[in-house]
Design a protein around this motif. Structure first.
Motif, PDB file in Angstrom:
ATOM      1  N   ASN A  15      17.097 -11.702  34.889  1.00  0.00           N
ATOM      2  CA  ASN A  15      17.010 -12.698  33.839  1.00  0.00           C
ATOM      3  C   ASN A  15      15.856 -12.426  32.877  1.00  0.00           C
ATOM      4  O   ASN A  15      15.528 -13.270  32.043  1.00  0.00           O
ATOM      5  CB  ASN A  15      16.852 -14.098  34.445  1.00  0.00           C
ATOM      6  CG  ASN A  15      18.062 -14.506  35.267  1.00  0.00           C
ATOM      7  OD1 ASN A  15      19.189 -14.132  34.925  1.00  0.00           O
ATOM      8  ND2 ASN A  15      17.843 -15.247  36.347  1.00  0.00           N
ATOM      9  N   VAL A  16      15.236 -11.257  33.017  1.00  0.00           N
ATOM     10  CA  VAL A  16      14.059 -10.938  32.222  1.00  0.00           C
ATOM     11  C   VAL A  16      14.339  -9.730  31.326  1.00  0.00           C
ATOM     12  O   VAL A  16      14.994  -8.770  31.752  1.00  0.00           O
ATOM     13  CB  VAL A  16      12.849 -10.632  33.139  1.00  0.00           C
ATOM     14  CG1 VAL A  16      11.623 -10.264  32.314  1.00  0.00           C
ATOM     15  CG2 VAL A  16      12.545 -11.832  34.031  1.00  0.00           C
ATOM     16  N   THR A  17      13.860  -9.790  30.091  1.00  0.00           N
ATOM     17  CA  THR A  17      13.926  -8.647  29.183  1.00  0.00           C
ATOM     18  C   THR A  17      12.576  -7.947  29.185  1.00  0.00           C
ATOM     19  O   THR A  17      11.563  -8.522  28.786  1.00  0.00           O
ATOM     20  CB  THR A  17      14.273  -9.095  27.751  1.00  0.00           C
ATOM     21  OG1 THR A  17      15.556  -9.746  27.751  1.00  0.00           O
ATOM     22  CG2 THR A  17      14.320  -7.891  26.820  1.00  0.00           C
ATOM     23  N   GLU A  18      12.557  -6.725  29.677  1.00  0.00           N
ATOM     24  CA  GLU A  18      11.318  -5.964  29.763  1.00  0.00           C
ATOM     25  C   GLU A  18      11.097  -5.158  28.490  1.00  0.00           C
ATOM     26  O   GLU A  18      12.026  -4.578  27.937  1.00  0.00           O
ATOM     27  CB  GLU A  18      11.354  -5.007  30.966  1.00  0.00           C
ATOM     28  CG  GLU A  18      11.228  -5.684  32.300  1.00  0.00           C
ATOM     29  CD  GLU A  18      11.067  -4.677  33.420  1.00  0.00           C
ATOM     30  OE1 GLU A  18      10.417  -5.002  34.426  1.00  0.00           O
ATOM     31  OE2 GLU A  18      11.582  -3.540  33.286  1.00  0.00           O
ATOM     32  N   ARG A  19       9.852  -5.148  28.037  1.00  0.00           N
ATOM     33  CA  ARG A  19       9.473  -4.324  26.892  1.00  0.00           C
ATOM     34  C   ARG A  19       8.953  -2.986  27.407  1.00  0.00           C
ATOM     35  O   ARG A  19       8.013  -2.938  28.207  1.00  0.00           O
ATOM     36  CB  ARG A  19       8.406  -5.024  26.051  1.00  0.00           C
ATOM     37  CG  ARG A  19       8.818  -6.364  25.538  1.00  0.00           C
ATOM     38  CD  ARG A  19       7.662  -7.045  24.813  1.00  0.00           C
ATOM     39  NE  ARG A  19       7.485  -6.520  23.459  1.00  0.00           N
ATOM     40  CZ  ARG A  19       6.350  -6.065  22.961  1.00  0.00           C
ATOM     41  NH1 ARG A  19       5.257  -6.016  23.728  1.00  0.00           N
ATOM     42  NH2 ARG A  19       6.271  -5.631  21.712  1.00  0.00           N
ATOM     43  N   LEU A  20       9.549  -1.914  26.946  1.00  0.00           N
ATOM     44  CA  LEU A  20       9.099  -0.579  27.316  1.00  0.00           C
ATOM     45  C   LEU A  20       8.125  -0.093  26.242  1.00  0.00           C
ATOM     46  O   LEU A  20       8.489   0.020  25.071  1.00  0.00           O
ATOM     47  CB  LEU A  20      10.285   0.379  27.434  1.00  0.00           C
ATOM     48  CG  LEU A  20      11.291   0.062  28.542  1.00  0.00           C
ATOM     49  CD1 LEU A  20      12.482   0.996  28.456  1.00  0.00           C
ATOM     50  CD2 LEU A  20      10.632   0.152  29.904  1.00  0.00           C
ATOM     51  N   MET A  21       6.904   0.201  26.648  1.00  0.00           N
ATOM     52  CA  MET A  21       5.862   0.627  25.721  1.00  0.00           C
ATOM     53  C   MET A  21       5.601   2.120  25.873  1.00  0.00           C
ATOM     54  O   MET A  21       5.836   2.705  26.928  1.00  0.00           O
ATOM     55  CB  MET A  21       4.572  -0.154  25.974  1.00  0.00           C
ATOM     56  CG  MET A  21       4.749  -1.676  25.990  1.00  0.00           C
ATOM     57  SD  MET A  21       5.412  -2.330  24.448  1.00  0.00           S
ATOM     58  CE  MET A  21       4.087  -1.930  23.297  1.00  0.00           C
ATOM     59  N   ARG A  22       5.091   2.721  24.815  1.00  0.00           N
ATOM     60  CA  ARG A  22       4.703   4.137  24.859  1.00  0.00           C
ATOM     61  C   ARG A  22       3.421   4.317  24.053  1.00  0.00           C
ATOM     62  O   ARG A  22       3.123   3.529  23.141  1.00  0.00           O
ATOM     63  CB  ARG A  22       5.807   5.025  24.290  1.00  0.00           C
ATOM     64  CG  ARG A  22       6.068   4.821  22.805  1.00  0.00           C
ATOM     65  CD  ARG A  22       7.220   5.650  22.329  1.00  0.00           C
ATOM     66  NE  ARG A  22       7.569   5.333  20.944  1.00  0.00           N
ATOM     67  CZ  ARG A  22       8.721   5.651  20.369  1.00  0.00           C
ATOM     68  NH1 ARG A  22       9.648   6.298  21.067  1.00  0.00           N
ATOM     69  NH2 ARG A  22       8.955   5.335  19.111  1.00  0.00           N
TER      70      ARG A  22
END
Length: 222
Positions: free
Chosen positions: A72-79
């Motif tokens: 139920n969670v939208t994860e932010r992928l960072m770089r």
């Protein structure tokens, strides 16, 4: 992702020097990751990692690489925005080195001041060229030489000075209205020897591993 970028803002420099945030930058330089993925690697709660990531993002040191749905969670992928970072002397503008204060061609500290100015100037040029969407004409030469004696080193320096001086005199056109000034920096210093890499420490054996090793070392009775 850039190979290297120069940090000119004092606050961004302070953020990058924090040990935890520097570790996060190193992890994100290897590839995109979420706060949850990083939490286990750095030994911090996900919320704490998110706090540090937002600080890095505010100063342009990391950026959003994408998003993914996990439950139920939208994860932010960072770089990371670069594979490595250099802090410009502009981050300490009030105390940055100024090679014009003194000139001593045999001073290691004057060489250091020249190097700092090189980082500052090239960093500013890169920033300006990126904003203008233009290329930047630069050139660098890097090499090593082993001198047999101090006398050979002194002779090399003398010939190098004379050769570069002759080239400058040949091509310098101070009255050319459409010309552009270029700075030339030539440096000679001893090569820094790479430090020996730490050897991996042997891991303590468990009881099962000890028993297996003992059985393997027993002679074959067949």
């Amino acid at each position: 992702m850039l190979d290297v970028t120069v940090i000119e803002d004092p606050e961004a420099a302070a953020v990058s020097l924090d040990p935890i945030r520097a570790r996060l930058l190193a992890e994100l330089a290897a590839g995109p990751a979420s706060a949850a993925m990083l939490a286990g690697k750095v030994g911090l709660p996900r919320q704490k990692v998110n706090y540090h990531l937002k600080a890095l993002e505010r100063h342009g040191l990391v950026e959003l690489a994408g998003e993914r749905r996990k439950g139920n969670v939208t994860e932010r992928l960072m770089r990371a925005t670069a594979a490595s970072y250099v802090i410009s002397p502009l981050a300490l503008a009030a105390v940055q080195p100024d090679p014009d204060r003194f000139r001593d061609q045999l001073s290691a500290r004057w060489l250091l001041a020249l190097g700092a100015r090189l980082v500052r100037d090239v960093g500013s040029l890169i920033t300006g060229a990126a904003k203008a969407r233009k290329g930047l004409a630069t050139y660098a030469l890097d090499g090593e030489v082993r001198f047999a004696s101090a006398a050979d080193r002194a002779a090399f320096i003398q010939e190098l000075t004379a050769g570069v001086g002759a080239l400058i005199h040949k091509y310098d056109a101070p009255d050319a209205e459409s010309g552009r000034d270029h700075r030339i920096v030539v440096a000679v210093h001893p090569t820094v020897k790479p430090q020996a890499l730490p050897q991996p420490q042997p891991q303590p054996q468990t009881e099962n591993q000890t028993q297996t090793q003992t059985q393997t070392q027993e002679p074959d009775s067949r």
